[in-house]
Design a protein around this motif. Structure first.
Motif: not given
Length: 133
Positions: A1-8, A11-15, A18-26, A43-49
């Motif tokens: 398990m990765k904690h958001i407050d312990q990384q940038t 890094r979270t967006l990259a992970d 990666r889950a979106l591209a590989r079609r892996h659950a989170v 199951e992530v299908f989009d990231l937006r701002t």
């Protein structure tokens, strides 16, 4: 398990990308609007701002079985899985409800750029001078 407050955030967006591209659950733990912590497998299908700079994670929720939106700043921790997507997501539609087929990545990029740059539901013609640079 990765904690958001312990990384940038990068890094979270990259992970998540990666889950979106590989079609892996989170599986994520996030703080709901009422302040309670909730655990969901998505199951992530989009990231937006958003217009004010918040990052949205659009995903199919396995608990609800439908599309949900999570804000990155409300996620407390997450785990990336190697299990594939199992939920079916409906195709995007236009305002009139017609299916919008995507035949290439270029069409997707053009649609997203058009959605972000121009006002909604306004047809642009050659005589529009307010868009000139």
């Amino acid at each position: 398990m990765k904690h958001i407050d312990q990384q940038t955030t990068y890094r979270t967006l990259a992970d998540l990308c990666r889950a979106l591209a590989r079609r892996h659950a989170v599986t994520l733990t996030y703080t709901a609007k009422d302040g309670t912590e909730t655990v969901r497998t998505i199951e992530v299908f989009d990231l937006r701002t958003t217009k004010n700079g918040r990052i949205e994670v659009h995903a199919m929720c396995r608990l609800r079985g439908e599309a949900r939106k999570f804000f990155l700043d409300e996620i407390r921790s997450y785990t990336l899985h190697r299990i594939a997507f199992v939920l079916r997501r409906d195709e995007p539609t236009t305002v009139a409800g017609h299916l919008v087929p995507l035949r290439s990545e270029a069409q997707l990029v053009a649609r997203e750029l058009g959605r972000d740059d121009f006002p909604r539901y306004r047809r642009i013609t050659q005589t529009d001078t307010d868009l000139a640079a």
